[in-house]
Design a protein around this motif. Sequence first.
Motif, short mmCIF file in Angstrom:
data_model
loop_
_atom_site.label_atom_id
_atom_site.label_comp_id
_atom_site.label_asym_id
_atom_site.label_seq_id
_atom_site.Cartn_x
_atom_site.Cartn_y
_atom_site.Cartn_z
N TYR A 190 14.64 16.70 -2.68
CA TYR A 190 14.92 17.28 -1.36
C TYR A 190 16.36 16.97 -0.97
O TYR A 190 16.76 15.80 -0.92
N THR A 191 17.17 18.01 -0.72
CA THR A 191 18.62 17.83 -0.60
C THR A 191 19.15 17.88 0.83
O THR A 191 20.36 17.75 1.02
N ALA A 192 18.31 18.07 1.82
CA ALA A 192 18.81 18.17 3.19
C ALA A 192 19.57 16.91 3.59
O ALA A 192 19.21 15.80 3.19
N ALA A 193 20.62 17.10 4.35
CA ALA A 193 21.47 15.98 4.76
C ALA A 193 21.04 15.43 6.12
O ALA A 193 20.55 16.17 6.98
N ASP A 194 21.21 14.13 6.30
CA ASP A 194 20.98 13.50 7.60
C ASP A 194 22.22 13.63 8.46
O ASP A 194 23.34 13.77 7.95
N ASP B 214 0.83 -1.21 0.00
CA ASP B 214 0.00 0.00 0.00
C ASP B 214 0.86 1.26 0.00
O ASP B 214 0.43 2.31 -0.50
N ALA B 215 2.06 1.17 0.58
CA ALA B 215 2.94 2.34 0.63
C ALA B 215 4.36 1.88 0.97
O ALA B 215 4.58 0.77 1.48
N LEU B 216 5.31 2.77 0.68
CA LEU B 216 6.71 2.53 1.01
C LEU B 216 7.22 3.70 1.84
O LEU B 216 7.03 4.86 1.48
N LEU B 217 7.90 3.38 2.93
CA LEU B 217 8.57 4.37 3.76
C LEU B 217 10.02 4.49 3.26
O LEU B 217 10.77 3.51 3.30
N VAL B 218 10.40 5.65 2.74
CA VAL B 218 11.74 5.85 2.18
C VAL B 218 12.58 6.61 3.19
O VAL B 218 12.34 7.80 3.46
N THR B 219 13.56 5.94 3.75
CA THR B 219 14.43 6.53 4.77
C THR B 219 15.86 6.77 4.29
O THR B 219 16.59 7.57 4.86
N GLU B 220 16.29 6.05 3.24
CA GLU B 220 17.65 6.18 2.73
C GLU B 220 17.79 7.54 2.05
O GLU B 220 17.02 7.87 1.16
N PRO B 221 18.77 8.37 2.46
CA PRO B 221 18.82 9.76 1.99
C PRO B 221 19.03 9.93 0.49
O PRO B 221 18.48 10.86 -0.11
N HIS B 222 19.81 9.06 -0.14
CA HIS B 222 19.99 9.18 -1.59
C HIS B 222 18.70 8.83 -2.33
O HIS B 222 18.35 9.47 -3.33
N ASN B 223 17.99 7.84 -1.84
CA ASN B 223 16.70 7.50 -2.43
C ASN B 223 15.70 8.63 -2.26
O ASN B 223 14.90 8.92 -3.16
N ARG B 224 15.74 9.25 -1.10
CA ARG B 224 14.85 10.38 -0.82
C ARG B 224 15.11 11.52 -1.81
O ARG B 224 14.17 12.10 -2.38
#
Length: 368
Positions: free
Chosen positions: A38-42, A22-32
């Motif tokens: 969106y370029t903000a860094a973790d 139903d949905a995907l949670l995207v946490t990996e910053p390059h994938n984001r």
Amino acid sequence: MKKMHGQRLARLQGKLRRKKFDALLVTEPHNRRYLSGYTAADHGIGESSGVLLIPARGEPILMTDSRFVLQAEQEAAGFEIILYPRGMVHLLKKLLPGRKIKTLAFESNYILHATVLKLEKELAGQGVELMPTSGLVEAMRVIKSEEEIAAIRKSVLRNEQVFALVYNTIEPGMSEREIALALELTMHELGAERPGFDTIVAFGENAARPHAVPGDRILKAGEMVLIDMGLILDGYCSDMTRTFVAGRPGELFTERLRVVRRAQQAGIAAVRAGVTCREVDRAAREVIRRAGYGEFFGHALGHGVGLAVHEEPRLSSRSRRKLKPGMVVTVEPGIYLPDWGGIRLENMVVVREDGCEVLNEDTTGLDI
């Protein structure tokens, strides 16, 4: 870019529907960044600047906190921006029921186990099933568009420009750390976002360590210098290695440098669509083996480069993966001899139908 991100999202949403997510949670910053712009860094895996919630159908969401809301609104066009003042897990508990999300996939390679346990606990009463997955977005990133290749080419050429400027200043009496800092400062001065990785500078026998850390060792006349460097420009990485001598090279260094260069040329000549990664690795490795240095070349021949400096595919002796047009890889054979030093040469190439395109335009002559 908005159109490109929209096309990527549509492809991903098609994947989610086929997998019954139903949905995907995207946490990996390059994938984001790849999906949203969106370029903000973790600040590490435990302190995220934002998480994407990509539904199989409908408008995607960028969840973030007040520190990043203005940036998110400016960069993530097409995304609904929602703040999580009490954290991502608490927000998801409120969001999911209204969006009829019962199967929530998450990137298992880039999320803390503690976060997954907390999600399971908080969502247990809602009938939401958490589904670990990996590689959904990375598989899309492997094949670069011509726009991405142009951005990578620009990054490669800027990296070479940085090297050429600093190379002309290198002389005996400088330390490894001093040269590394000069390279990274010049990257910033020439407009790079930041180095793509910690710059490697190694003198003499230190160069026998492929990932040597620059220290206070002072360069002496006649010593070899290995520099492995890369930068990020407009989001895309470059990666290059050069090995040379401070002064006039001796016969043994020249002989070994030529072996590595012939291995690199053989690897580059083997790169084309339809060839397996292991075949490319073998082509270069065989040159080094025939020269008598096979046991001193331990790492894989290369790796993919894009938004991350290390991506798929891997030019490894273990990989049966076939190369496809649009893949971007390094070709970086090396010889590493304890108590003597090491030589590595690294260029980047784009896989094409009938061969490959070398992105480097080295003008120092050190790759020859």
